[in-house]
Design a protein around this motif. Sequence first.
Motif, PDB file in Angstrom:
ATOM      1  N   SER A  52       0.834  -1.205   0.000  1.00  0.00           N
ATOM      2  CA  SER A  52       0.000   0.000   0.000  1.00  0.00           C
ATOM      3  C   SER A  52       0.867   1.253   0.000  1.00  0.00           C
ATOM      4  O   SER A  52       0.568   2.232  -0.699  1.00  0.00           O
ATOM      5  N   PHE A  53       1.950   1.209   0.765  1.00  0.00           N
ATOM      6  CA  PHE A  53       2.885   2.345   0.802  1.00  0.00           C
ATOM      7  C   PHE A  53       3.509   2.562  -0.577  1.00  0.00           C
ATOM      8  O   PHE A  53       3.565   3.691  -1.082  1.00  0.00           O
ATOM      9  N   MET A  54       3.943   1.465  -1.196  1.00  0.00           N
ATOM     10  CA  MET A  54       4.569   1.574  -2.519  1.00  0.00           C
ATOM     11  C   MET A  54       3.566   2.090  -3.546  1.00  0.00           C
ATOM     12  O   MET A  54       3.914   2.902  -4.409  1.00  0.00           O
ATOM     13  N   ALA A  55       2.320   1.618  -3.456  1.00  0.00           N
ATOM     14  CA  ALA A  55       1.290   2.070  -4.395  1.00  0.00           C
ATOM     15  C   ALA A  55       1.004   3.556  -4.214  1.00  0.00           C
ATOM     16  O   ALA A  55       0.805   4.286  -5.209  1.00  0.00           O
ATOM     17  N   GLN A  56       0.988   4.018  -2.973  1.00  0.00           N
ATOM     18  CA  GLN A  56       0.762   5.441  -2.730  1.00  0.00           C
ATOM     19  C   GLN A  56       1.897   6.275  -3.302  1.00  0.00           C
ATOM     20  O   GLN A  56       1.658   7.318  -3.931  1.00  0.00           O
ATOM     21  N   ARG A  57       3.127   5.829  -3.122  1.00  0.00           N
ATOM     22  CA  ARG A  57       4.278   6.558  -3.630  1.00  0.00           C
ATOM     23  C   ARG A  57       4.250   6.606  -5.166  1.00  0.00           C
ATOM     24  O   ARG A  57       4.547   7.632  -5.757  1.00  0.00           O
ATOM     25  N   ARG A  58       3.878   5.495  -5.777  1.00  0.00           N
ATOM     26  CA  ARG A  58       3.791   5.491  -7.237  1.00  0.00           C
ATOM     27  C   ARG A  58       2.687   6.431  -7.697  1.00  0.00           C
ATOM     28  O   ARG A  58       2.828   7.127  -8.711  1.00  0.00           O
ATOM     29  N   GLY A  59       1.579   6.477  -6.949  1.00  0.00           N
ATOM     30  CA  GLY A  59       0.501   7.398  -7.267  1.00  0.00           C
ATOM     31  C   GLY A  59       0.925   8.847  -7.155  1.00  0.00           C
ATOM     32  O   GLY A  59       0.360   9.725  -7.821  1.00  0.00           O
ATOM     33  N   ASP A  60       1.941   9.107  -6.320  1.00  0.00           N
ATOM     34  CA  ASP A  60       2.484  10.466  -6.178  1.00  0.00           C
ATOM     35  C   ASP A  60       3.474  10.812  -7.284  1.00  0.00           C
ATOM     36  O   ASP A  60       4.062  11.898  -7.278  1.00  0.00           O
ATOM     37  N   GLY A  61       3.688   9.871  -8.202  1.00  0.00           N
ATOM     38  CA  GLY A  61       4.586  10.137  -9.326  1.00  0.00           C
ATOM     39  C   GLY A  61       6.010   9.665  -9.121  1.00  0.00           C
ATOM     40  O   GLY A  61       6.900   9.995  -9.916  1.00  0.00           O
TER      41      GLY A  61
END
Length: 319
Positions: free
Chosen positions: A81-90
């Motif tokens: 979930s953390f990695m997905a959020q970071r990827r969502g932040d670009g």
Amino acid sequence: MLTGPVYARAMTDSAFSTDPFIRARIADWLRDLASVRRLAPRTLEAYGSDLGQFMGFLARHMGGPVSLQSLRELRGADIRSFMAQRRGDGVGSRSLARALSALKSFFGFLEREGTLATEALNAVRTPRLARTLPKALSVSEAKDTIDAAQAMEERPWVAARDTAVIALCYGAGLRISEALALTRADLDAETLRVTGKGGRVRMVPLIAAVREAIDAYIGLMPFSPGPEEALFRGVRGGPLSPRLIQLRMQQLRGALGLPPSATPHALRHSFATHLLGRGGDLRTIQELLGHASLSTTQIYTALDTEHLLESYVRAHPRG
């Protein structure tokens, strides 16, 4: 003991998201990275920032400061979930891979210290990275770059200095930071003692042309640095800034019509590529470049194959 601005910045992101016990463990981990693994300050800061962002994510996710119990309850889904959020932040794959490396390093440290063991990280895949080929100059372009450096500066000692640094990047395969860190004590008649990433020391053969360029600079230099001080000096006598060599390469690109990819680091790539093209073996090139892993060096096999195919297509009658 780790102190100073790097340590302060690395701890900032964790300050309000962790309890005192976890903050102390993070501080211990950072000291271990600095003193035992001897990570470069920028890498150390990046690892600290990555872990701090993860702790901030966990604190929001769990509704309070991260504690040892929070980490015991950590699941692979939390990290994903953390990695997905970071990827969502670009954030790109390379930065995500570094963040995951930082987490593995921290939790590995906790396990070695007997504080905590977790399997959560084993359920998370490292992001796939695109392999980019370095841009190498041709042999003639590399030689022209070194020769032209002498004519770009009116002050003879500065011209000799820049020529010697550029010659080291191509003739010895040094990173610009490694060249500028050299001291008189690192010079031998036939070898260089080079301190690379992670404090790893290697010996690099000193070919005659590079030795002559260094000797010419030493003979003209108006300063007398001690045997353990940086050999290459700025016009005021302090250690030479890498930015000045980068600017010199920018001038050389304009004068010689070279592409924007012709940087000091491209000369190091050219060193490896030309050695491989002349029959050098990967293990030797790995040692000369100071790569910790052979997989890092293997990228040059793809580069040389690409050059071979381009030459074939250009030369073949049906190309």
